[in-house]
Design a protein around this motif. Sequence first.
Motif, PDB file in Angstrom:
ATOM      1  N   ASP A  88     -23.904  -2.908 -10.020  1.00  0.00           N
ATOM      2  CA  ASP A  88     -24.004  -4.165 -10.763  1.00  0.00           C
ATOM      3  C   ASP A  88     -25.104  -4.197 -11.810  1.00  0.00           C
ATOM      4  O   ASP A  88     -25.468  -5.256 -12.318  1.00  0.00           O
ATOM      5  N   THR A  89     -25.652  -3.031 -12.177  1.00  0.00           N
ATOM      6  CA  THR A  89     -26.643  -2.981 -13.253  1.00  0.00           C
ATOM      7  C   THR A  89     -26.151  -2.021 -14.339  1.00  0.00           C
ATOM      8  O   THR A  89     -25.542  -0.985 -14.034  1.00  0.00           O
ATOM      9  N   PRO A  90     -26.401  -2.332 -15.612  1.00  0.00           N
ATOM     10  CA  PRO A  90     -25.908  -1.490 -16.706  1.00  0.00           C
ATOM     11  C   PRO A  90     -26.356  -0.031 -16.614  1.00  0.00           C
ATOM     12  O   PRO A  90     -25.566   0.884 -16.853  1.00  0.00           O
ATOM     13  N   GLY A  91     -27.621   0.197 -16.273  1.00  0.00           N
ATOM     14  CA  GLY A  91     -28.128   1.565 -16.198  1.00  0.00           C
ATOM     15  C   GLY A  91     -27.381   2.396 -15.174  1.00  0.00           C
ATOM     16  O   GLY A  91     -26.962   3.533 -15.449  1.00  0.00           O
ATOM     17  N   ARG A  92     -27.225   1.866 -13.980  1.00  0.00           N
ATOM     18  CA  ARG A  92     -26.513   2.591 -12.924  1.00  0.00           C
ATOM     19  C   ARG A  92     -25.044   2.760 -13.284  1.00  0.00           C
ATOM     20  O   ARG A  92     -24.430   3.784 -12.971  1.00  0.00           O
ATOM     21  N   PHE A  93     -24.475   1.768 -13.958  1.00  0.00           N
ATOM     22  CA  PHE A  93     -23.061   1.846 -14.313  1.00  0.00           C
ATOM     23  C   PHE A  93     -22.821   2.948 -15.337  1.00  0.00           C
ATOM     24  O   PHE A  93     -21.889   3.753 -15.199  1.00  0.00           O
ATOM     25  N   HIS A  94     -23.653   3.021 -16.367  1.00  0.00           N
ATOM     26  CA  HIS A  94     -23.512   4.078 -17.365  1.00  0.00           C
ATOM     27  C   HIS A  94     -23.710   5.456 -16.729  1.00  0.00           C
ATOM     28  O   HIS A  94     -23.001   6.415 -17.073  1.00  0.00           O
ATOM     29  N   ALA A  95     -24.669   5.563 -15.813  1.00  0.00           N
ATOM     30  CA  ALA A  95     -24.903   6.840 -15.129  1.00  0.00           C
ATOM     31  C   ALA A  95     -23.691   7.243 -14.294  1.00  0.00           C
ATOM     32  O   ALA A  95     -23.329   8.425 -14.228  1.00  0.00           O
ATOM     33  N   GLU A  96     -23.056   6.263 -13.678  1.00  0.00           N
ATOM     34  CA  GLU A  96     -21.852   6.527 -12.880  1.00  0.00           C
ATOM     35  C   GLU A  96     -20.724   7.050 -13.756  1.00  0.00           C
ATOM     36  O   GLU A  96     -20.018   7.993 -13.391  1.00  0.00           O
ATOM     37  N   LEU A  97     -20.530   6.461 -14.934  1.00  0.00           N
ATOM     38  CA  LEU A  97     -19.470   6.928 -15.826  1.00  0.00           C
ATOM     39  C   LEU A  97     -19.738   8.359 -16.291  1.00  0.00           C
ATOM     40  O   LEU A  97     -18.802   9.154 -16.444  1.00  0.00           O
ATOM     41  N   THR A  98     -21.009   8.711 -16.490  1.00  0.00           N
ATOM     42  CA  THR A  98     -21.357  10.088 -16.860  1.00  0.00           C
ATOM     43  C   THR A  98     -20.989  11.053 -15.748  1.00  0.00           C
ATOM     44  O   THR A  98     -20.424  12.136 -16.007  1.00  0.00           O
ATOM     45  N   ARG A  99     -21.285  10.704 -14.510  1.00  0.00           N
ATOM     46  CA  ARG A  99     -20.936  11.559 -13.368  1.00  0.00           C
ATOM     47  C   ARG A  99     -19.428  11.737 -13.256  1.00  0.00           C
ATOM     48  O   ARG A  99     -18.940  12.826 -12.930  1.00  0.00           O
ATOM     49  N   ILE A 100     -18.676  10.688 -13.525  1.00  0.00           N
ATOM     50  CA  ILE A 100     -17.218  10.770 -13.451  1.00  0.00           C
ATOM     51  C   ILE A 100     -16.689  11.753 -14.488  1.00  0.00           C
ATOM     52  O   ILE A 100     -15.798  12.566 -14.198  1.00  0.00           O
ATOM     53  N   ARG A 101     -17.230  11.698 -15.693  1.00  0.00           N
ATOM     54  CA  ARG A 101     -16.801  12.637 -16.736  1.00  0.00           C
ATOM     55  C   ARG A 101     -17.132  14.080 -16.356  1.00  0.00           C
ATOM     56  O   ARG A 101     -16.392  15.013 -16.685  1.00  0.00           O
ATOM     57  N   GLU A 102     -18.233  14.276 -15.651  1.00  0.00           N
ATOM     58  CA  GLU A 102     -18.641  15.629 -15.263  1.00  0.00           C
ATOM     59  C   GLU A 102     -17.716  16.230 -14.214  1.00  0.00           C
ATOM     60  O   GLU A 102     -17.439  17.433 -14.238  1.00  0.00           O
ATOM     61  N   ARG A 103     -17.218  15.403 -13.300  1.00  0.00           N
ATOM     62  CA  ARG A 103     -16.392  15.948 -12.218  1.00  0.00           C
ATOM     63  C   ARG A 103     -14.907  15.648 -12.370  1.00  0.00           C
ATOM     64  O   ARG A 103     -14.083  16.207 -11.649  1.00  0.00           O
ATOM     65  N   GLY A 104     -14.549  14.737 -13.296  1.00  0.00           N
ATOM     66  CA  GLY A 104     -13.138  14.413 -13.518  1.00  0.00           C
ATOM     67  C   GLY A 104     -12.536  13.513 -12.468  1.00  0.00           C
ATOM     68  O   GLY A 104     -11.326  13.273 -12.473  1.00  0.00           O
ATOM     69  N   VAL A 105     -13.336  13.014 -11.566  1.00  0.00           N
ATOM     70  CA  VAL A 105     -12.864  12.149 -10.470  1.00  0.00           C
ATOM     71  C   VAL A 105     -13.834  10.990 -10.297  1.00  0.00           C
ATOM     72  O   VAL A 105     -15.054  11.155 -10.425  1.00  0.00           O
ATOM     73  N   SER A 106     -13.275   9.825 -10.014  1.00  0.00           N
ATOM     74  CA  SER A 106     -14.075   8.628  -9.750  1.00  0.00           C
ATOM     75  C   SER A 106     -13.925   8.245  -8.280  1.00  0.00           C
ATOM     76  O   SER A 106     -12.862   8.437  -7.692  1.00  0.00           O
ATOM     77  N   TYR A 107     -14.992   7.708  -7.718  1.00  0.00           N
ATOM     78  CA  TYR A 107     -14.937   7.255  -6.331  1.00  0.00           C
ATOM     79  C   TYR A 107     -15.255   5.765  -6.249  1.00  0.00           C
ATOM     80  O   TYR A 107     -16.077   5.251  -7.017  1.00  0.00           O
TER      81      TYR A 107
END
Length: 262
Positions: free
Chosen positions: A183-202
């Motif tokens: 629920d914070t912009p910083g953590r959310f942007h970091a999460e989207l970066t991780r998703i792009r790195e692994r190709g999968v979202s959790y």
Amino acid sequence: MQQKRSPERDEGLVSTTETLSAIARTMLILEALEAETTGLGVSELARRTGLSKSSVHRMASELTSLRVLERHGSVYRLGLRLFELGQKAPRHRDLREAARPYMSDLREATGHSVHLAVLDGTAVVYLEVLRSPTAPPLPTRSGVRWPAHGTGIGKAILAYSGDETVERIVANGLPRLSERTIDTPGRFHAELTRIRERGVSYDLEESRPGVVCAASPVFGHDGTVVAGLSVSGWHNRINLDQTASAVRTAALGLSRQLGSGH
């Protein structure tokens, strides 16, 4: 405690909404009924839309005669005609038809529920849901909207969307759907970066306690993200590593099919 609106404020709201076009007022009624499976009466529809009771009664009666709404006693629900029209929307119909074999294989391979969704504004809209007998009692079904930031499938789509789309989501706020929602912009942007790195979202109990999912983006013929595929289940019954591999393989296969034009 909910603040009680003054009669003057209510009258101002009614007078404003009554000046809308007939189409806009119709949409207010349809959107008020969107998530109400048990239906709403005239008084509640008037309260939620800001329209007068007489206008709601007149419009609801006409929409019922057109099968856009259904009347059950004193309440109205969305009607079959809307479903029929929705099935004929060409872009989403073609996407659903292409996705069904992959979704069926995913459900058989994982034993869990499979979802196909697209981004619309700040929410995902589920186009197809294949449920498992052991599935959690999720509110997701075809046509249901859910905040994109709090779902695995929504994050999978957003990770590959343009900056303007992501910033619109963040600017809208990131309300908590559960204690684990990012629920914070910083953590959310970091999460989207991780998703792009692994190709999968959790989704790790972010949309609902006890429920997890793995999701992957689906790309169209021009390489832009058009949808997401996800597999969800109870956190203690699903192997997320195996599920992530399966859903990523299915999403890649569907993307290749959409890209080939077949």
